[in-house]
Design an enzyme around this catalytic site. Structure first.
Site, PDB file in Angstrom:
ATOM      1  N   PRO A   9      -0.650  -6.509  -5.836  1.00 55.80           N
ATOM      2  CA  PRO A   9      -1.961  -5.894  -6.681  1.00 55.80           C
ATOM      3  C   PRO A   9      -1.191  -4.248  -7.509  1.00 55.80           C
ATOM      4  O   PRO A   9      -0.746  -3.684  -6.510  1.00 55.80           O
ATOM      5  CB  PRO A   9      -2.644  -5.663  -6.384  1.00 55.80           C
ATOM      6  N   ASN A  10      -1.553  -3.931  -8.393  1.00 54.20           N
ATOM      7  CA  ASN A  10      -0.902  -3.108  -8.957  1.00 54.20           C
ATOM      8  C   ASN A  10       0.025  -2.336  -9.585  1.00 54.20           C
ATOM      9  O   ASN A  10       0.257  -1.123  -9.637  1.00 54.20           O
ATOM     10  CB  ASN A  10      -2.294  -2.019  -8.439  1.00 54.20           C
ATOM     11  N   ARG A  17       0.538   4.468 -12.972  1.00 57.62           N
ATOM     12  CA  ARG A  17       0.114   4.949 -11.632  1.00 57.62           C
ATOM     13  C   ARG A  17       0.837   6.084 -10.546  1.00 57.62           C
ATOM     14  O   ARG A  17       1.627   5.417 -10.117  1.00 57.62           O
ATOM     15  CB  ARG A  17       0.221   3.435 -10.794  1.00 57.62           C
ATOM     16  N   TYR A  22       4.608   6.610  -7.159  1.00 56.53           N
ATOM     17  CA  TYR A  22       5.450   5.422  -7.246  1.00 56.53           C
ATOM     18  C   TYR A  22       6.255   5.280  -8.075  1.00 56.53           C
ATOM     19  O   TYR A  22       7.357   4.577  -8.230  1.00 56.53           O
ATOM     20  CB  TYR A  22       4.913   4.275  -7.727  1.00 56.53           C
ATOM     21  N   ASN A  73       6.360  -7.488  -1.886  1.00 58.29           N
ATOM     22  CA  ASN A  73       5.742  -6.111  -2.405  1.00 58.29           C
ATOM     23  C   ASN A  73       4.157  -6.356  -1.972  1.00 58.29           C
ATOM     24  O   ASN A  73       4.291  -6.763  -2.921  1.00 58.29           O
ATOM     25  CB  ASN A  73       6.071  -4.841  -3.158  1.00 58.29           C
ATOM     26  N   ALA A  76      -1.100  -3.275  -1.765  1.00 63.61           N
ATOM     27  CA  ALA A  76      -2.526  -2.872  -0.935  1.00 63.61           C
ATOM     28  C   ALA A  76      -3.168  -4.290   0.618  1.00 63.61           C
ATOM     29  O   ALA A  76      -3.520  -4.015   1.583  1.00 63.61           O
ATOM     30  CB  ALA A  76      -3.633  -2.993  -1.280  1.00 63.61           C
ATOM     31  N   HIS A  79      -2.134  -4.235   4.263  1.00 68.66           N
ATOM     32  CA  HIS A  79      -2.476  -3.479   4.864  1.00 68.66           C
ATOM     33  C   HIS A  79      -4.058  -4.183   5.655  1.00 68.66           C
ATOM     34  O   HIS A  79      -4.621  -4.284   5.973  1.00 68.66           O
ATOM     35  CB  HIS A  79      -3.004  -2.183   4.737  1.00 68.66           C
ATOM     36  N   GLU A  97      10.510  -7.458   3.275  1.00 68.36           N
ATOM     37  CA  GLU A  97       9.189  -6.058   3.252  1.00 68.36           C
ATOM     38  C   GLU A  97       9.503  -5.273   1.982  1.00 68.36           C
ATOM     39  O   GLU A  97      10.358  -4.521   2.844  1.00 68.36           O
ATOM     40  CB  GLU A  97       8.136  -6.031   3.937  1.00 68.36           C
ATOM     41  N   HIS A  99       9.035  -1.571   0.209  1.00 61.86           N
ATOM     42  CA  HIS A  99       7.176  -0.804  -0.250  1.00 61.86           C
ATOM     43  C   HIS A  99       8.229   0.792  -0.921  1.00 61.86           C
ATOM     44  O   HIS A  99       9.492   1.193  -1.204  1.00 61.86           O
ATOM     45  CB  HIS A  99       6.937  -0.040   0.565  1.00 61.86           C
ATOM     46  N   SER A 101       6.227   3.626  -1.435  1.00 62.82           N
ATOM     47  CA  SER A 101       6.605   4.724  -1.064  1.00 62.82           C
ATOM     48  C   SER A 101       6.568   4.171   0.177  1.00 62.82           C
ATOM     49  O   SER A 101       6.783   2.932   0.987  1.00 62.82           O
ATOM     50  CB  SER A 101       5.254   5.073  -1.187  1.00 62.82           C
ATOM     51  N   ARG A 106       1.968   8.361   4.565  1.00 59.12           N
ATOM     52  CA  ARG A 106       0.812   8.708   4.346  1.00 59.12           C
ATOM     53  C   ARG A 106      -0.575   8.212   5.460  1.00 59.12           C
ATOM     54  O   ARG A 106      -0.275   8.531   6.203  1.00 59.12           O
ATOM     55  CB  ARG A 106       0.957   7.522   2.381  1.00 59.12           C
TER      56      ARG A 106
HETATM   57  C1  DQA Z   1       2.643  -0.130  -1.564  1.00 55.89           C
HETATM   58  C2  DQA Z   1       2.577   0.821  -0.696  1.00 55.89           C
HETATM   59  C3  DQA Z   1       0.769   0.350  -0.538  1.00 55.89           C
HETATM   60  O1  DQA Z   1       0.347   1.037   0.433  1.00 55.89           O
HETATM   61  C4  DQA Z   1       0.314  -0.102  -1.663  1.00 55.89           C
HETATM   62  O2  DQA Z   1      -0.860  -0.348  -1.555  1.00 55.89           O
HETATM   63  C5  DQA Z   1       0.658  -0.413  -2.967  1.00 55.89           C
HETATM   64  C6  DQA Z   1       1.763  -0.112  -3.545  1.00 55.89           C
HETATM   65  C7  DQA Z   1       3.984   0.689  -2.013  1.00 55.89           C
HETATM   66  O3  DQA Z   1       4.763  -0.251  -2.837  1.00 55.89           O
HETATM   67  O4  DQA Z   1       4.887   1.615  -1.879  1.00 55.89           O
HETATM   68  O5  DQA Z   1       0.246  -0.681  -4.061  1.00 55.89           O
HETATM   69  O6  DQA Z   1       3.507  -1.397  -1.232  1.00 55.89           O
END
Ligand code: DQA
Length: 144
Positions: A9-10, A17, A22, A73, A76, A79, A97, A99, A101, A106
């Site tokens: 998502p996102n 964003r 990011y 990736n 959210a 978590h 996996e 990410h 960030s 964080r």
């Molecule tokens: C993320 C880190 C996650 O905590 C966050 O919810 C994301 C992006 C990252 O790519 O840094 O949506 O996976």
């Protein structure tokens, strides 16, 4: 080698964003960089993004017998999602996996990753490069 790259998502809103977290690059740029790197490494990739947890589960299940490895990736859902962890364990495909960030630097709630225990590797905090490092890792450690 065939790899499936999944984004949760996102991640479609990259660029817009929280660019300070990011990065400034769009999702389209992310996809082009992944594709270019895969081509250079001689690896086939399919890149997908969804905002829906169950769709990620469906795609992981459908990867069985089709792909040699998964780069994910989960956004959210990293978590929160036991379902995504279970799907990766069920198909048994080597999974990395990624990410953008560094989640360890964080909020505390981002330090939990359900999927991590089923992954051969976690790459975080390297921005778009992290996806490319994951492809390189698979190219250098081809799944049996
Ligand atoms: C993320 C880190 C996650 O905590 C966050 O919810 C994301 C992006 C990252 O790519 O840094 O949506 O996976």
């Amino acid at each position: 080698m065939k790899l499936l790259v999944l984004n949760g998502p996102n991640l479609n809103l990259l660029g817009l964003r929280e660019p300070e977290v990011y990065g400034p690059h769009s999702y389209k740029t992310l996809c082009s960089r992944i594709q270019e790197h895969a081509d250079a490494m001689g690896v086939q990739v399919t890149i997908r993004q969804t905002n829906h947890e169950g769709i990620l589960v469906d795609w992981i299940q459908e990867a069985y017998g089709v792909y040699d490895g998964i780069i994910i990736n989960p956004g959210a859902y990293t978590h929160t999602s036991v379902a995504i962890l279970d799907a990766v364990k069920a198909v048994g495909l080597p999974t990395i996996e990624v990410h953008l960030s560094d989640t360890t630097k964080r909020e505390a709630f981002r330090r939990i990753s359900y999927i991590r225990s089923a992954c051969v590797k976690t790459i975080q905090g390297h921005g778009i490069e992290g996806y490319l490092e994951a492809i390189t890792y698979f190219a250098e450690h081809p799944p049996a």
